[in-house]
Enzyme design. Structure first.
Site, PDB file in Angstrom:
ATOM      1  N   GLU A 173     -18.447 -43.102  30.635  1.00  0.00           N
ATOM      2  CA  GLU A 173     -20.425 -42.101  31.348  1.00  0.00           C
ATOM      3  C   GLU A 173     -20.075 -41.384  32.036  1.00  0.00           C
ATOM      4  O   GLU A 173     -21.307 -42.255  33.125  1.00  0.00           O
ATOM      5  CB  GLU A 173     -21.402 -42.522  30.283  1.00  0.00           C
ATOM      6  CG  GLU A 173     -22.091 -42.489  28.506  1.00  0.00           C
ATOM      7  CD  GLU A 173     -23.031 -43.084  28.217  1.00  0.00           C
ATOM      8  OE1 GLU A 173     -23.616 -42.930  29.162  1.00  0.00           O
ATOM      9  OE2 GLU A 173     -23.225 -43.009  26.979  1.00  0.00           O
ATOM     10  N   GLU A 304     -18.580 -43.820  20.779  1.00  0.00           N
ATOM     11  CA  GLU A 304     -20.303 -43.829  20.198  1.00  0.00           C
ATOM     12  C   GLU A 304     -21.032 -43.117  19.574  1.00  0.00           C
ATOM     13  O   GLU A 304     -21.177 -42.185  20.242  1.00  0.00           O
ATOM     14  CB  GLU A 304     -20.955 -44.371  22.419  1.00  0.00           C
ATOM     15  CG  GLU A 304     -20.375 -45.245  22.971  1.00  0.00           C
ATOM     16  CD  GLU A 304     -21.215 -44.961  24.297  1.00  0.00           C
ATOM     17  OE1 GLU A 304     -22.677 -45.047  24.005  1.00  0.00           O
ATOM     18  OE2 GLU A 304     -20.863 -45.734  25.220  1.00  0.00           O
TER      19      GLU A 304
END
Length: 500
Positions: A173, A304
């Site tokens: 991320e 995710e």
């Protein structure tokens, strides 16, 4: 009667077992209490790993486990988690709850957990706050067999033999908690860092995962690939094996999220509508990837995914602990069917997270453990692992309680395993209607059918007082016909049929 057509002779792609992967982060009670209790715990364990949790996870054939994060990964300095536990550095987990992280679960403990599970390893490296040298030395510490400072340090800490790292994420991320980077800046950092994720064994390649987009940030995907593919980098073997994608289902939006257990019919359909958005994300990001990688050598890695609701009342909001209902079971079934259907591009996916966090398959409380409705969906879908996706279609109608959040009533996917056994998984998104399905097989005779199902009312869940309320039950509603099989799927259910 709903028509379904299956052509077992038209094999479309291999459903990688890694699509059924899981994610474990130093977050809340996922690692500590959930998986790792320490060697001296009164809870039954093997080398600190909870026996009940490990056995339950082995039963659903967990194929791969991602660790140590998540946002935690880009603040994790691996040398803090090696050596004698009493000497390991204690830090504050600034991302998740502000609690003390004592680093008693580190590299050696992770590989021990994966050994017990019999699963592959997915390490997420620290690009956000770590150095190239730190990442290079971690790879050397884990995988080099020979004379080197890191290999000697590993042996000093009790592991003479190196481990096998199957996948390595170069940052996490990085558009957000991993450094708030722009895509071109991250891509240049990726090019540099991945150079030093070396294959120390000639017969084993560590597959490198590049940080991909958050939800529908198609600009990130395009810009990262444009930078990474500039100046002949693709000519290097294994420079990029996967590009990640993160997507969570928030029925009420990122800020509010909504309760995991207190919701009405409208929110039910709203949640499933948002789960179905995964299909569009895969298609649109996949189309951009096709521009640079038409042969689909680079896998889409959805490392995710899952539901993200407001944490349970009375719990630490930084621990992201939430209950799990039939709504989560439907989200799991829908999403896994989507991954199966796109298995030509999607090569791995990791449910967030494996124990006690977000859409967990297991919840623990002290020495007690329960399997969630999501666990039971993974239990039924495990037969798709490493099987061949075959051509299938099913008639659908649009359902819902208003005009805004309309969804198809059914989703499905079909595979044939190495023994020639067919596995059909179907979800019924309706809260009220059963559907009778006539599945026609193209040039394939059915001799036997058996089934299993997870079904209940929409808010049904397992609790520590009633741990078997929602579970997999035998399904006898299917019958063999001249052209295939007929079955009726009840409302709010996930069904698995095995055909021979």
């Amino acid at each position: 009667m709903t028509k379904m057509v299956i052509n077992p002779n038209r094999k479309l792609s291999r459903i990688n077992k890694e699509i059924y992967g899981h994610f474990s982060e130093h977050l809340g009670r996922c690692i500590y209490e959930g998986i790792y209790v320490g060697e001296n715990s009164p809870i039954e364990n093997v080398n600190g790993m909870r026996t009940d949790v490990v056995e339950a996870l082995k039963a659903i054939r967990v194929p791969i486990l991602r660790w140590p994060g998540g946002c935690f990964a880009d603040e994790y300095h691996w040398k803090d988690g090696i050596g004698p536990k009493e000497n390991r550095k204690k830090i504050v987990n600034t991302h998740w709850g502000g609690v003390v992280e004592d680093n008693s679960f580190g590299t050696h403990e992770f590989f021990e957990l994966c050994r017990q599970l019999g699963c592959e390893t997915y390490i997420n490296g620290n690009l956000g706050s770590g150095t190239v040298q730190e990442m290079q030395e971690w790879v050397e510490y884990m995988t080099f067999e020979g004379v080197s400072p890191m290999a000697e340090l590993r042996e000093k800490n009790g592991s003479k033999e190196p481990w096998k790292v199957d996948f390595f994420g170069v940052g996490n991320e990085n558009w957000g908690c991993g450094g708030n980077m722009n895509p071109d800046f991250y891509a240049n950092e990726y090019r540099r860092y991945q150079t030093y994720v070396r294959d120390y064994k000639a017969d084993h390649h560590i597959q490198k995962i590049c940080c991909g987009a958050n939800v529908d940030d198609y600009e990130w995907t395009k810009d990262v690939l444009a930078t990474c593919y500039r100046h002949s980098l693709p000519a290097q073997h294994g420079f990029m094996d996967g590009l990640s994608l993160h997507y969570y289902v928030h029925p009420e939006g990122w800020e509010i999220k909504g309760s995991a257990t207190d919701f009405d019919e409208k929110v039910w359909y709203k949640t499933l509508y948002k789960a179905l958005f995964m299909d569009e994300l895969i298609r649109r990001h996949g189309a951009i990837m096709d521009e640079y990688d038409p042969e689909k050598k680079v896998g889409m890695i959805v490392d995710e995914w899952g539901t993200w609701f407001t944490c349970e009342p009375g719990t630490n909001p930084g621990f992201l602990y939430q209950q799990n209902t039939m709504r989560d079971a439907l989200v799991a079934g829908i999403t896994l069917n989507i991954f199966n259907k796109h298995s030509d591009r999607v090569k791995m996916a990791n449910l967030a997270q494996i124990v006690n966090v977000l859409q967990a398959v297991i919840l623990t409380e002290g020495d007690k453990m329960i399997k969630t409705p999501t666990y039971h969906v993974f239990d039924m879908y495990k037969y798709h692992q490493d099987s061949d996706l075959v051509d299938s279609s099913i008639e659908t109608e649009t359902i819902g309680v208003d005009d805004e959040w309309r969804v198809p009533n059914l989703t499905e996917s079909v595979s044939v395993d190495a023994d020639g056994v067919m596995h059909i998984t179907v979800t019924n998104l309706s809260l009220e209607e059963s559907y009778s399905v006539d599945a026609h097989m193209v040039d394939w005779n059915v001799n036997e059918v058996k089934g299993e199902i997870v079904t209940d009312e929409m808010r049904a869940m397992n609790t520590f007082e009633d741990p078997e309320h929602v579970t997999v039950k035998k399904y006898d509603g299917a019958e063999v016909t001249e052209s295939g099989v007929k079955f009726t799927i009840p409302p709010c259910s996930v069904l698995h049929l095995e055909l021979r």
